[in-house]
Structures are given as structure tokens and as C-alpha cells.
Design an enzyme around this catalytic site. Structure first.
Site, PDB file in Angstrom:
ATOM      1  N   HIS A 210       0.842  -1.203   0.000  1.00 31.21           N
ATOM      2  CA  HIS A 210       0.000   0.000   0.000  1.00 31.21           C
ATOM      3  C   HIS A 210       0.879   1.256   0.000  1.00 31.21           C
ATOM      4  O   HIS A 210       0.559   2.246  -0.665  1.00 31.21           O
ATOM      5  CB  HIS A 210      -0.918   0.019   1.223  1.00 31.21           C
ATOM      6  N   HIS A 252       1.451  -3.658   9.444  1.00 30.12           N
ATOM      7  CA  HIS A 252       2.885  -3.509   9.155  1.00 30.12           C
ATOM      8  C   HIS A 252       3.648  -2.910  10.329  1.00 30.12           C
ATOM      9  O   HIS A 252       3.072  -2.235  11.178  1.00 30.12           O
ATOM     10  CB  HIS A 252       3.084  -2.556   7.966  1.00 30.12           C
TER      11      HIS A 252
END
Ligand code: RDZ
Length: 289
Positions: A210, A252
Site C-alpha cells: 500500500h 505492518h
């Protein structure tokens, strides 16, 4: 300086203070703990103790090899030859220490920032909003959007830009997939794997796909769309927010996102270098017809 053992000629009484672990032997003789050799009675004791076994396994090459090497260039304190190159390896490099510290801070910070990792987390109520931001940076809407714009575009310039955007998005998926497969860093333990439409490499977290997409697309949009200043700021804020949401959602670690931004930023340079010109496009179209 020679060791007490060396001075005492191999085990005789020397009059020095006995070494901590060794002390006076049962026969009243002092025994010294060599820096390179462990007395045989200690070796036997260590053999049955898993902790000392682990410690021995991690013992430096210098100490392990000190007792038997013949190709030595340096004498140890116990008079044992120690290869100099092995001693060099003992020193942990500054880079190694810096990296381990960075990773430790990264894990700690990422865990603390994962405040939307589940509904019960401290900011769990914001999770649906973060998931909306996640969708805005997902590959599928971007690919579908670029394909739709290409289909709808009736100007040569529009077709050129949208086709290159499509190529850039595909290139991004490939590059991120390759790096993820090479690095194989697991996602944070607090992440719930409830993302839609993922590839198998997406079980890995480094780098954040992303973040690469957000950085690359932001640069792409800023370079190829004529946008008013507030909209340009909005594009940058969106990219930053997509990255931040990855950590808040617990998807993440911070370094995955930081590297993702870095990679996405430079991916755009690659896109520019590989830019499909109108001439190439026309010949492609010609081949399709
Ligand atoms: C299925 C398609 C076309 C893209 C997958 C997009 C995706 C789920 C990437 C993973 O992103 P993170 O590495 O940021 O979690």
C-alpha cells in the site's frame, strides 16, 4: 602478558589468588581458569547443562578454536595461538548494532502504534475508517480505475497517461511481490489477516504494498494531472494517511511502511524511464487491430 598458568609451568602452586570458579583443587593445589581452556571437570559439568550448552554454542570462534589451531599469528593470554582474523569477527560491527537497535525500536513502536489492530484495541472504533483508507490504496480499485479511465479516454494524451498508470500499477505489484518473497518478513503478531484480495506473498510485510503504491501514484498524479494547490496537498495527505493506516491497523511495522514509501518514490523514476510514448502506443494499437 603470559597467563598465571603459563608462568606456573602448567599447574604447580603459584601463590596467586585462585580463579573464581576453580579455586583450590581437592588435592590442595591451586587451579587457574585459562581464558582459552576450560578445566576438564567444568567441561563435564557443562555438558549436562542446557544453558551452558547454549552459551558454548554461541561462544566466539576465538575461544572455541583457541585450543587447537596451528595456523595462528597471535598468542592469547593462556599462551594459546589465536588466528587474528577470527578475533576481528568477534567485534560486532557498528552497522550490525545499529540495525538490531533499529529493528528493536521498530517492533516496539509498531506494537504501540497498532491501536486499531482489532475492535478491542484502544482505537478499535476507528478500525472501519482505517479499513476504508486501506481500500483506497488497494491494488484492485486502482487497476480497475485506471482500466476504466483508459477505456473512457478519448484523447491521445489521456490514453497515454492512463495506459502508463496501468503499467506502473502492474510493475508495482511485481516488484513488491519479488521483494516480499525475498525478504519474507512476517507481519506483526497483532495483525488480523482480514484483508480482501491478497496474493500469497502478501502474508509477508516488507515492504508495504500500500505504501509503495501510495507513494508512486501520488508522484504520478502530481506529475501528470493539472491539479490546484489544495488538491495537490490532498494527494500527499492521502498517501501519508495510507501509510500511517498500515501501522495503526497492525498490518505492518513502521520500517515496512518507511521502506515502502522509499521504494514507491523511486519506482516512479523507473516508470518515467520506461514511459510508453505515443509512438509505441500507436504501434501497439496497430498490432491489436
Ligand atoms: C490483488 C491485488 C491486485 C493486489 C493486492 C494488494 C494488496 C493486498 C497488497 C498488500 O499490501 P500491504 O503489503 O500494504 O499489506
Amino acid at each position: 602478558m603470559p597467563s598465571p598458568k603459563a608462568r606456573s609451568g602448567g599447574g604447580g602452586r603459584s601463590g596467586s589468588v585462585p580463579a573464581g570458579g576453580g579455586g583450590a583443587g581437592g588435592n590442595g593445589r591451586y587451579e587457574f581458569m585459562s581464558l582459552t581452556r576450560t578445566p576438564s571437570h567444568l567441561l563435564q559439568r557443562q555438558g549436562s547443562d542446557p544453558t551452558s550448552a547454549r552459551l558454548r554454542a554461541s561462544e566466539s570462534p576465538c575461544r572455541r578454536r583457541g585450543s587447537g589451531s596451528s595456523s595462528a599469528s597471535t598468542s592469547s593470554a593462556g599462551g594459546q595461538p589465536v588466528p587474528e582474523e577470527d578475533c576481528m569477527r568477534l567485534n560486532p560491527s557498528t552497522l550490525g548494532i545499529a540495525l538490531s537497535s533499529l529493528l528493536a525500536v521498530d517492533l516496539w513502536l509498531s506494537k504501540r502504534l497498532g491501536v486499531c489492530a482489532c475492535e478491542d484495541a484502544s482505537w478499535g472504533s476507528v478500525r472501519p475508517l482505517m479499513k476504508l483508507v486501506e481500500v483506497s490504496g488497494h491494488g484492485i480499485p486502482w487497476l480497475l480505475g485506471a482500466a476504466y479511465c483508459l477505456y473512457k479516454s478519448d484523447s491521445a494524451a489521456g490514453q497515454e497517461v492512463t495506459l502508463n498508470l496501468l503499467m506502473a500499477l502492474l510493475l508495482d505489484l511485481v516488484l513488491v511481490g519479488v521483494v516480499k518473497a525475498l525478504v519474507r518478513r512476517r507481519r506483526p503478531a497483532h495483525n488480523r489477516m482480514d484483508m480482501f484480495a491478497t496474493f500469497s506473498v502478501d502474508r509477508y510485510s516488507f515492504p508495504s504494498g500500500h505504501a509503495t503504491r501510495a507513494a508512486m501514484c501520488a508522484r504520478f498524479l502530481l506529475a501528470h494531472l493539472v491539479l490546484a494547490a489544495p488538491l495537490r496537498v490532498l494527494v500527499l495527505l492521502w498517501a501519508a494517511f495510507v501509510g500511517l493506516s498500515r501501522v495503526l491497523l497492525g498490518r505492518h511495522n513502521v520500517t515496512d511502511v518507511a521502506f515502502g514509501f522509499f521504494m514507491g518514490y523511486f519506482q516512479y523514476n523507473l516508470v518515467e524511464a520506461l514511459w510508453l510514448s505515443p509512438v509505441v502506443l500507436q504501434s501497439m494499437m496497430g498490432q491489436l487491430e
